[in-house]
Motif scaffolding. Structure first.
Motif, short mmCIF file in Angstrom:
data_model
loop_
_atom_site.label_atom_id
_atom_site.label_comp_id
_atom_site.label_asym_id
_atom_site.label_seq_id
_atom_site.Cartn_x
_atom_site.Cartn_y
_atom_site.Cartn_z
N ALA A 104 -85.62 -95.46 27.93
CA ALA A 104 -85.45 -94.06 28.32
C ALA A 104 -86.51 -93.23 27.60
O ALA A 104 -86.87 -93.51 26.46
N ILE A 105 -87.00 -92.22 28.31
CA ILE A 105 -88.06 -91.37 27.78
C ILE A 105 -87.65 -89.90 27.80
O ILE A 105 -86.75 -89.50 28.53
N ARG A 106 -88.34 -89.13 26.99
CA ARG A 106 -88.26 -87.66 27.09
C ARG A 106 -89.42 -87.27 27.99
O ARG A 106 -90.58 -87.37 27.63
N GLN A 107 -89.08 -86.90 29.21
CA GLN A 107 -90.10 -86.61 30.21
C GLN A 107 -90.65 -85.20 30.06
O GLN A 107 -90.05 -84.36 29.39
N ASN A 108 -91.77 -84.98 30.70
CA ASN A 108 -92.29 -83.63 30.82
C ASN A 108 -92.52 -83.36 32.30
O ASN A 108 -92.16 -84.19 33.15
N ASP A 109 -93.09 -82.22 32.63
CA ASP A 109 -93.25 -81.82 34.03
C ASP A 109 -94.18 -82.73 34.82
O ASP A 109 -94.18 -82.71 36.04
N ARG A 110 -94.98 -83.52 34.17
CA ARG A 110 -95.93 -84.39 34.85
C ARG A 110 -95.31 -85.70 35.33
O ARG A 110 -95.87 -86.38 36.18
N PHE A 111 -94.18 -86.06 34.74
CA PHE A 111 -93.66 -87.41 34.97
C PHE A 111 -93.24 -87.69 36.42
O PHE A 111 -93.70 -88.65 37.03
N VAL A 112 -92.35 -86.89 36.98
CA VAL A 112 -91.85 -87.16 38.34
C VAL A 112 -92.97 -87.11 39.38
O VAL A 112 -93.08 -88.02 40.21
N PRO A 113 -93.86 -86.10 39.35
CA PRO A 113 -94.98 -86.13 40.31
C PRO A 113 -95.85 -87.39 40.16
O PRO A 113 -96.33 -87.94 41.15
N LEU A 114 -96.03 -87.85 38.93
CA LEU A 114 -96.80 -89.07 38.70
C LEU A 114 -96.10 -90.28 39.31
O LEU A 114 -96.74 -91.14 39.91
N MET A 115 -94.77 -90.33 39.19
CA MET A 115 -94.01 -91.44 39.79
C MET A 115 -94.24 -91.47 41.30
O MET A 115 -94.46 -92.53 41.89
N GLN A 116 -94.19 -90.30 41.92
CA GLN A 116 -94.41 -90.22 43.36
C GLN A 116 -95.84 -90.61 43.71
O GLN A 116 -96.06 -91.38 44.65
N GLU A 117 -96.80 -90.11 42.95
CA GLU A 117 -98.20 -90.41 43.19
C GLU A 117 -98.48 -91.91 43.06
O GLU A 117 -99.25 -92.48 43.83
N ARG A 118 -97.85 -92.57 42.10
CA ARG A 118 -98.09 -93.98 41.83
C ARG A 118 -97.23 -94.89 42.70
O ARG A 118 -97.36 -96.11 42.65
N GLY A 119 -96.32 -94.30 43.49
CA GLY A 119 -95.45 -95.10 44.35
C GLY A 119 -94.38 -95.85 43.59
O GLY A 119 -93.90 -96.90 44.03
N ASN A 120 -93.98 -95.31 42.43
CA ASN A 120 -92.93 -95.92 41.62
C ASN A 120 -91.57 -95.43 42.10
O ASN A 120 -91.22 -94.27 41.91
N GLU A 121 -90.83 -96.32 42.73
CA GLU A 121 -89.54 -95.98 43.36
C GLU A 121 -88.53 -95.46 42.35
O GLU A 121 -88.43 -95.97 41.24
N GLU A 122 -87.77 -94.45 42.78
CA GLU A 122 -86.59 -94.05 42.04
C GLU A 122 -85.51 -95.05 42.43
O GLU A 122 -85.00 -95.02 43.54
N ILE A 123 -85.17 -95.95 41.53
CA ILE A 123 -84.24 -97.03 41.81
C ILE A 123 -82.81 -96.52 41.90
O ILE A 123 -82.03 -96.94 42.75
N PHE A 124 -82.44 -95.63 40.97
CA PHE A 124 -81.05 -95.21 40.83
C PHE A 124 -81.03 -93.83 40.23
O PHE A 124 -81.86 -93.50 39.38
N SER A 125 -80.08 -93.01 40.67
CA SER A 125 -79.86 -91.72 40.03
C SER A 125 -78.37 -91.42 40.07
O SER A 125 -77.64 -91.91 40.94
N VAL A 126 -77.93 -90.63 39.09
CA VAL A 126 -76.50 -90.33 38.97
C VAL A 126 -76.31 -89.08 38.11
O VAL A 126 -77.12 -88.80 37.22
N TRP A 127 -75.27 -88.34 38.41
CA TRP A 127 -74.82 -87.24 37.56
C TRP A 127 -73.64 -87.75 36.75
O TRP A 127 -72.68 -88.28 37.31
N ILE A 128 -73.71 -87.58 35.43
CA ILE A 128 -72.57 -87.87 34.55
C ILE A 128 -72.34 -86.60 33.77
O ILE A 128 -73.18 -86.18 32.97
N GLY A 129 -71.20 -85.96 34.07
CA GLY A 129 -70.96 -84.64 33.51
C GLY A 129 -72.02 -83.68 34.05
O GLY A 129 -72.29 -83.65 35.25
N ASP A 130 -72.67 -82.95 33.16
CA ASP A 130 -73.71 -82.01 33.59
C ASP A 130 -75.12 -82.57 33.39
O ASP A 130 -76.09 -81.83 33.43
#
Length: 149
Positions: A104-130
């Motif tokens: 797990a990482i402490r992301q910054n604003d560049r991370f998610v756009p980079l994932m999309q740019e690099r074609g790195n799939e979002e495998i799983f996402s979930v809300w736990i509490g807030d």
């Protein structure tokens, strides 16, 4: 993104997937002196908005995992034992056996756009509490799955 711009700030957690979380936590504590461990159940009652490989999972669809957490220096250690339901943990255990699942990482604003740019799939996402958690398949780039929260 320029070469010297960081895509994330720091590592926060190392997670292993195992067949028996309580036994694994006991080994960490008794053999290695690392603990104490907080052990909780992650179920459909406390996990909502799950999405696995791009497919939404109904909030009432059964899901169960045992999660153990312990602090070690600046990192958290997490042990996950999948019990039922569709999850990246059960998929990993079936395909690879026990082992390190993600960092797990402490992301910054560049991370998610980079994932999309690099074609790195979002495998799983979930809300736990807030809190929102997402896993990205960064194995081709970094050799491991990356979690953000």
């Amino acid at each position: 993104m320029e070469k010297n711009e960081k895509a994330f700030e720091s590592f926060l957690q190392v997670c292993t997937v195992v067949k028996d979380a309580k036994k694994a936590a006991e080994t960490w504590e008794k053999a290695y002196g690392i603990g104490p461990w907080e052990i909780v159940h992650a179920t459909e009652e406390n996990c909502r908005g799950r999405k696995f490989h791009g497919v939404s999972i109904p909030d009432d669809e059964p899901h169960d995992a045992i999660v153990a957490m312990s602090e070690l220096g600046n990192l958290y250690l997490e042990i996950i034992q999948p019990i039922s339901g569709s999850s990246p943990y059960a998929e990993f255990l079936q395909e690879h056996g026990e082992g390190i699942h993600h960092l797990a990482i402490r992301q910054n604003d560049r991370f998610v756009p980079l994932m999309q740019e690099r074609g790195n799939e979002e495998i799983f996402s979930v809300w736990i509490g807030d809190k929102f958690y997402a896993y990205y398949d960064t194995r081709k780039d970094l050799g491991f799955i990356t979690e953000t929260f």
